[in-house]
Design a protein around this motif. Structure first.
Motif, PDB file in Angstrom:
ATOM      1  N   ASN A 153       0.889  -1.173   0.000  1.00  0.00           N
ATOM      2  CA  ASN A 153       0.000   0.000   0.000  1.00  0.00           C
ATOM      3  C   ASN A 153       0.915   1.207   0.000  1.00  0.00           C
ATOM      4  N   SER A 154       0.661   2.162  -0.846  1.00  0.00           N
ATOM      5  CA  SER A 154       1.552   3.306  -0.941  1.00  0.00           C
ATOM      6  C   SER A 154       0.702   4.552  -1.192  1.00  0.00           C
ATOM      7  N   TYR A 155       0.622   5.420  -0.176  1.00  0.00           N
ATOM      8  CA  TYR A 155      -0.260   6.590  -0.254  1.00  0.00           C
ATOM      9  C   TYR A 155       0.536   7.851   0.057  1.00  0.00           C
ATOM     10  N   ASP A 156       0.301   8.903  -0.681  1.00  0.00           N
ATOM     11  CA  ASP A 156       0.896  10.187  -0.309  1.00  0.00           C
ATOM     12  C   ASP A 156       0.092  11.327  -0.911  1.00  0.00           C
ATOM     13  N   ILE A 230       1.392  -6.846  -6.063  1.00  0.00           N
ATOM     14  CA  ILE A 230       0.611  -5.706  -6.553  1.00  0.00           C
ATOM     15  C   ILE A 230       0.810  -4.560  -5.562  1.00  0.00           C
ATOM     16  N   ALA A 231       0.937  -3.335  -6.076  1.00  0.00           N
ATOM     17  CA  ALA A 231       0.928  -2.152  -5.207  1.00  0.00           C
ATOM     18  C   ALA A 231      -0.359  -1.390  -5.468  1.00  0.00           C
ATOM     19  N   SER A 232      -1.018  -1.018  -4.377  1.00  0.00           N
ATOM     20  CA  SER A 232      -2.260  -0.276  -4.456  1.00  0.00           C
ATOM     21  C   SER A 232      -1.967   1.126  -3.937  1.00  0.00           C
ATOM     22  N   CYS A 233      -2.200   2.161  -4.756  1.00  0.00           N
ATOM     23  CA  CYS A 233      -1.661   3.490  -4.446  1.00  0.00           C
ATOM     24  C   CYS A 233      -2.714   4.599  -4.586  1.00  0.00           C
ATOM     25  N   VAL A 234      -2.548   5.645  -3.796  1.00  0.00           N
ATOM     26  CA  VAL A 234      -3.403   6.836  -3.905  1.00  0.00           C
ATOM     27  C   VAL A 234      -2.514   8.066  -3.744  1.00  0.00           C
ATOM     28  N   THR A 235      -2.795   9.076  -4.569  1.00  0.00           N
ATOM     29  CA  THR A 235      -2.164  10.379  -4.342  1.00  0.00           C
ATOM     30  C   THR A 235      -3.226  11.454  -4.493  1.00  0.00           C
ATOM     31  N   ASN A 241      -3.334  14.029   5.612  1.00  0.00           N
ATOM     32  CA  ASN A 241      -3.134  12.785   6.378  1.00  0.00           C
ATOM     33  C   ASN A 241      -3.097  11.528   5.528  1.00  0.00           C
ATOM     34  N   LEU A 242      -2.710  11.675   4.275  1.00  0.00           N
ATOM     35  CA  LEU A 242      -2.564  10.499   3.412  1.00  0.00           C
ATOM     36  C   LEU A 242      -1.068  10.257   3.241  1.00  0.00           C
ATOM     37  N   GLU A 243      -0.514   9.361   4.049  1.00  0.00           N
ATOM     38  CA  GLU A 243       0.937   9.171   3.983  1.00  0.00           C
ATOM     39  C   GLU A 243       1.321   7.847   4.613  1.00  0.00           C
ATOM     40  N   ARG A 244       1.483   6.837   3.818  1.00  0.00           N
ATOM     41  CA  ARG A 244       1.746   5.516   4.371  1.00  0.00           C
ATOM     42  C   ARG A 244       2.436   4.627   3.342  1.00  0.00           C
ATOM     43  N   LEU A 245       3.362   3.806   3.821  1.00  0.00           N
ATOM     44  CA  LEU A 245       3.961   2.772   2.970  1.00  0.00           C
ATOM     45  C   LEU A 245       3.896   1.466   3.753  1.00  0.00           C
ATOM     46  N   TYR A 246       3.132   0.534   3.243  1.00  0.00           N
ATOM     47  CA  TYR A 246       2.860  -0.709   3.962  1.00  0.00           C
ATOM     48  C   TYR A 246       3.258  -1.862   3.038  1.00  0.00           C
ATOM     49  N   VAL A 247       4.276  -2.610   3.447  1.00  0.00           N
ATOM     50  CA  VAL A 247       4.739  -3.721   2.594  1.00  0.00           C
ATOM     51  C   VAL A 247       4.507  -5.028   3.327  1.00  0.00           C
ATOM     52  N   VAL A 254       6.231  -4.449   7.074  1.00  0.00           N
ATOM     53  CA  VAL A 254       6.707  -3.168   7.582  1.00  0.00           C
ATOM     54  C   VAL A 254       5.662  -2.126   7.221  1.00  0.00           C
ATOM     55  N   GLU A 255       5.284  -1.326   8.200  1.00  0.00           N
ATOM     56  CA  GLU A 255       4.375  -0.219   7.921  1.00  0.00           C
ATOM     57  C   GLU A 255       5.040   1.085   8.362  1.00  0.00           C
ATOM     58  N   LEU A 256       5.308   1.961   7.418  1.00  0.00           N
ATOM     59  CA  LEU A 256       5.820   3.282   7.756  1.00  0.00           C
ATOM     60  C   LEU A 256       4.672   4.273   7.615  1.00  0.00           C
ATOM     61  N   SER A 257       4.396   5.011   8.680  1.00  0.00           N
ATOM     62  CA  SER A 257       3.312   5.982   8.648  1.00  0.00           C
ATOM     63  C   SER A 257       3.540   6.993   9.771  1.00  0.00           C
ATOM     64  N   PRO A 258       3.870   8.250   9.457  1.00  0.00           N
ATOM     65  CA  PRO A 258       4.072   8.771   8.111  1.00  0.00           C
ATOM     66  C   PRO A 258       5.330   8.180   7.453  1.00  0.00           C
ATOM     67  N   ALA A 259       5.305   8.174   6.139  1.00  0.00           N
ATOM     68  CA  ALA A 259       6.349   7.451   5.408  1.00  0.00           C
ATOM     69  C   ALA A 259       7.193   8.323   4.487  1.00  0.00           C
ATOM     70  N   PHE A 260       6.667   9.490   4.075  1.00  0.00           N
ATOM     71  CA  PHE A 260       7.333  10.198   2.972  1.00  0.00           C
ATOM     72  C   PHE A 260       7.673  11.660   3.239  1.00  0.00           C
ATOM     73  N   GLY A 261       7.037  12.252   4.240  1.00  0.00           N
ATOM     74  CA  GLY A 261       7.260  13.677   4.509  1.00  0.00           C
ATOM     75  C   GLY A 261       8.561  13.899   5.262  1.00  0.00           C
ATOM     76  N   TYR A 262       8.706  15.115   5.812  1.00  0.00           N
ATOM     77  CA  TYR A 262       9.964  15.441   6.485  1.00  0.00           C
ATOM     78  C   TYR A 262      10.106  14.732   7.824  1.00  0.00           C
ATOM     79  N   GLY A 263       9.019  14.101   8.250  1.00  0.00           N
ATOM     80  CA  GLY A 263       9.107  13.260   9.427  1.00  0.00           C
ATOM     81  C   GLY A 263       8.791  13.987  10.716  1.00  0.00           C
ATOM     82  N   PRO A 264       9.081  13.385  11.879  1.00  0.00           N
ATOM     83  CA  PRO A 264       9.798  12.120  11.889  1.00  0.00           C
ATOM     84  C   PRO A 264       8.960  10.970  11.314  1.00  0.00           C
ATOM     85  N   ILE A 265       9.636  10.137  10.513  1.00  0.00           N
ATOM     86  CA  ILE A 265       9.020   8.926   9.985  1.00  0.00           C
ATOM     87  C   ILE A 265       8.802   7.993  11.185  1.00  0.00           C
ATOM     88  N   LYS A 266       7.688   7.290  11.181  1.00  0.00           N
ATOM     89  CA  LYS A 266       7.431   6.316  12.249  1.00  0.00           C
ATOM     90  C   LYS A 266       7.122   4.983  11.601  1.00  0.00           C
TER      91      LYS A 266
END
Ligand code: NAD
Length: 332
Positions: A153-156, A230-235, A241-247, A254-266
């Motif tokens: 899942n990949s959202y930003d 398959i990757a399922s994505c939204v932009t 509050n749309l920011e997640r990378l879930y593999v 691994v789930e990073l959320s938030p995943a792409f902004g300046y962070g802190p990434i969690k």
């Protein structure tokens, strides 16, 4: 020896990079390029820079004769990256260019060719490749601890403000949310799987056809990888509050959320919460990391022009699929 850097286009991201570079050890901000002469005063005071190291877009080529500047960092609006990367390469300076590297695949190819011909490095500002949580996600995937990767899942996205800004003008931005932040979903799905997508299918939703007359607002898309993942994505440019990378792999996730902004990434994994040092700005990690590659021959991270081109190819396929009513389109 430190890597001397000049920033080209002294806007908000350039300011962030300059601030982060105060903490760099291997990279050093030397000067800048601006069309607004008053910025020379503010920038030289704020960052302690010599006014002699500032240039305009017209006398840009004089950077060639400044031995203190080893690399230029292009932080201009997207459609201007192509021209300035090529002009920088012709001066024999290394180039760092912001994402998206260009607004078309053809331009990206020309930028790579120009840097190759001039024998200079070309890096794209995918700062997360030096970010500790992202690096751990990649390590876990590479080590096999996640098992075979099955799904991503990949959202930003974010709600964009001022309707007059360049990000909403096709001629300067090249596209909307997809070009600006959807690119993180593509890059993220690629480092989460370690594979290149072979097809995409995409749809666009537009709730405000006036504000988003020239560029895309919200895009949902899928990407298929050779392994079958398959990757399922939204932009989006329409909500926050749309920011997640879930593999998700056969043996773990691994789930990073938030995943792409300046962070802190969690983040968290199948084994619990992740905990990494987030005290440094991403741009500090990035600039010291790239300086280490250029000065000391450290292996290049996945931030080269070729990596930027791979994302541009997916973006073009996404737009092609939307134009074809959501049909599956091959990434070529
Ligand atoms: P910005 O509008 O704050 O800055 C753009 C700069 O370009 C300004 O100083 C502006 O004066 C200058 N400029 C020169 N010619 C221009 C023209 N014709 N029209 C408009 N501006 C012109 O934008 P920004 O947010 O700093 O974004 C710049 C680049 O950095 C973009 O490519 C963006 O995608 C990228 N960016 C990357 C990140 C990241 O995390 N890697 C974050 C933000 C922005």
């Amino acid at each position: 020896k430190q890597l001397g850097v000049a920033l080209v286009g002294l806007g908000s991201y350039a300011d962030r990079v300059a601030t982060a570079m105060k903490d760099c050890k291997l990279a050093k901000l030397i000067g800048g390029v601006t069309g607004t002469p008053t910025k020379i005063d503010t920038w030289s005071t704020k960052f302690g820079l010599d006014k002699a190291n500032f240039y305009s877009y017209q006398n840009f080529e004089q950077i060639k004769d400044n031995p203190a500047i080893d690399a230029v960092y292009i932080t201009l609006p997207n459609s201007m990256h192509h021209e300035y990367v090529i002009r920088a390469a012709k001066m024999g300076k290394h180039v760092i260019c912001e994402k998206p590297m260009s607004v078309t695949v053809k331009e990206a190819e020309e930028m790579i060719a120009a840097c190759k011909k001039a024998n200079v490095k070309l890096y794209i500002g995918y700062r997360l490749h030096f970010e500790p949580y992202t690096r751990e996600l990649i390590r876990l995937r590479k080590s096999g601890e996640l098992g075979k990767i099955l799904h991503v899942n990949s959202y930003d996205g974010f709600k964009i403000g001022d309707p007059k800004q360049w990000r909403l003008k096709k001629a300067l931005a090249g596209g909307g949310a997809m070009m600006d932040v959807g690119i993180y979903c593509i890059n993220g799905a690629r480092y989460a799987t370690g594979e290149e997508p072979i097809w995409v299918s995409a749809e666009e939703t537009k709730t405000d056809p006036v504000k988003f007359k020239e560029v895309d607002e919200t895009i949902t898309w899928q990407m298929g990888f050779p392994s079958g993942a398959i990757a399922s994505c939204v932009t989006t440019y329409n909500f926050n509050n749309l920011e997640r990378l879930y593999v998700i792999g056969e043996k773990g996730f691994v789930e990073l959320s938030p995943a792409f902004g300046y962070g802190p990434i969690k983040g968290r994994t199948h084994q619990g919460a992740m905990s990494w040092d987030t005290t440094k700005m991403h741009q500090t990690w990035q600039m010291d990391g790239l300086a280490d590659c250029i000065l000391n021959g450290k292996p290049d991270p996945n931030m080269t022009g070729e990596e930027g081109l791979k994302d541009m190819k997916v973006i073009e396929a996404v737009y092609k699929s939307i134009a074809a009513g959501g049909k599956k389109v091959s990434v070529v």
